[in-house]
Design an enzyme around this catalytic site. Sequence first.
Site, PDB file in Angstrom:
ATOM      1  N   ASN A  43       0.833  -1.190   0.000  1.00  0.00           N
ATOM      2  CA  ASN A  43       0.000   0.000   0.000  1.00  0.00           C
ATOM      3  C   ASN A  43       0.873   1.246   0.000  1.00  0.00           C
ATOM      4  O   ASN A  43       1.979   1.264   0.536  1.00  0.00           O
ATOM      5  CB  ASN A  43      -1.011  -0.001   1.155  1.00  0.00           C
ATOM      6  N   GLU A  45       0.226   5.330   0.625  1.00  0.00           N
ATOM      7  CA  GLU A  45      -0.706   6.383   1.013  1.00  0.00           C
ATOM      8  C   GLU A  45      -0.283   7.722   0.421  1.00  0.00           C
ATOM      9  O   GLU A  45       0.772   7.848  -0.189  1.00  0.00           O
ATOM     10  CB  GLU A  45      -0.788   6.457   2.541  1.00  0.00           C
ATOM     11  N   ASN A  46      -1.120   8.721   0.629  1.00  0.00           N
ATOM     12  CA  ASN A  46      -0.920  10.035   0.052  1.00  0.00           C
ATOM     13  C   ASN A  46      -1.369  11.084   1.064  1.00  0.00           C
ATOM     14  O   ASN A  46      -2.305  10.842   1.822  1.00  0.00           O
ATOM     15  CB  ASN A  46      -1.768  10.113  -1.232  1.00  0.00           C
ATOM     16  N   ALA A  47      -0.729  12.235   1.056  1.00  0.00           N
ATOM     17  CA  ALA A  47      -1.103  13.314   1.980  1.00  0.00           C
ATOM     18  C   ALA A  47      -2.557  13.732   1.792  1.00  0.00           C
ATOM     19  O   ALA A  47      -3.188  14.217   2.729  1.00  0.00           O
ATOM     20  CB  ALA A  47      -0.181  14.522   1.803  1.00  0.00           C
ATOM     21  N   TYR A  49      -5.071  12.170   2.057  1.00  0.00           N
ATOM     22  CA  TYR A  49      -5.665  10.974   2.631  1.00  0.00           C
ATOM     23  C   TYR A  49      -7.175  11.028   2.484  1.00  0.00           C
ATOM     24  O   TYR A  49      -7.762  12.065   2.757  1.00  0.00           O
ATOM     25  CB  TYR A  49      -5.256  10.902   4.109  1.00  0.00           C
ATOM     26  N   CYS A  54      -4.024   0.476  -2.499  1.00  0.00           N
ATOM     27  CA  CYS A  54      -3.991  -0.693  -1.625  1.00  0.00           C
ATOM     28  C   CYS A  54      -2.956  -1.690  -2.144  1.00  0.00           C
ATOM     29  O   CYS A  54      -2.621  -1.707  -3.332  1.00  0.00           O
ATOM     30  CB  CYS A  54      -5.355  -1.358  -1.587  1.00  0.00           C
ATOM     31  N   GLU A  56      -3.302  -4.938  -2.545  1.00  0.00           N
ATOM     32  CA  GLU A  56      -3.904  -5.845  -3.521  1.00  0.00           C
ATOM     33  C   GLU A  56      -3.955  -5.169  -4.891  1.00  0.00           C
ATOM     34  O   GLU A  56      -3.664  -5.788  -5.918  1.00  0.00           O
ATOM     35  CB  GLU A  56      -5.321  -6.240  -3.087  1.00  0.00           C
ATOM     36  N   CYS A  87     -10.400  -4.566   1.572  1.00  0.00           N
ATOM     37  CA  CYS A  87     -11.518  -3.623   1.570  1.00  0.00           C
ATOM     38  C   CYS A  87     -12.488  -4.034   0.454  1.00  0.00           C
ATOM     39  O   CYS A  87     -12.178  -4.885  -0.380  1.00  0.00           O
ATOM     40  CB  CYS A  87     -11.009  -2.193   1.360  1.00  0.00           C
ATOM     41  N   CYS A  90     -11.085  -3.589  -3.100  1.00  0.00           N
ATOM     42  CA  CYS A  90     -10.099  -4.606  -3.485  1.00  0.00           C
ATOM     43  C   CYS A  90     -10.751  -5.961  -3.719  1.00  0.00           C
ATOM     44  O   CYS A  90     -10.301  -6.729  -4.565  1.00  0.00           O
ATOM     45  CB  CYS A  90      -8.977  -4.694  -2.461  1.00  0.00           C
TER      46      CYS A  90
END
Length: 132
Positions: A43, A45-47, A49, A54, A56, A87, A90
């Site tokens: 995974n 992530e990004n600021a 958010y 993910c 998967e 999730c 996914c």
Amino acid sequence: MSDVTELIRLATEARDRAYAPYSNHPVGAALRTPSGRVFSGCNVENAAYPVGNCAEQAAIAAMVLGGEQRIEEIVVVGPGNAPCTPCGACRQRMREFAGPDMVFHACNDRDVLLTMTMEELLPESFGPENLK
């Protein structure tokens, strides 16, 4: 069913490289195709958010880039010892490339904690064949 040890190892390595500074929930995935090829992802992530990718999703993208389009088995490793299940998005992503008998394993870095089929993860699912 195949030996999942290698998939657990690769998913753990991917988890350990995940970029999850906002959730602190690193996840790795490794999947095997019917041809025996293996692809992994983590995974990211990004600021902004929750915009991110993910594990998967990343493994599936690597599979498609590698010229494959079918998942036979997938392992997901999250932090800790609780099963890390996909999730909803996914589950649908996996369904795009898997039949009802695809095998999913939620693992820690050593053992399988939970095993389910695609049908159990996403019962009565909508897939590509529904559009034919």
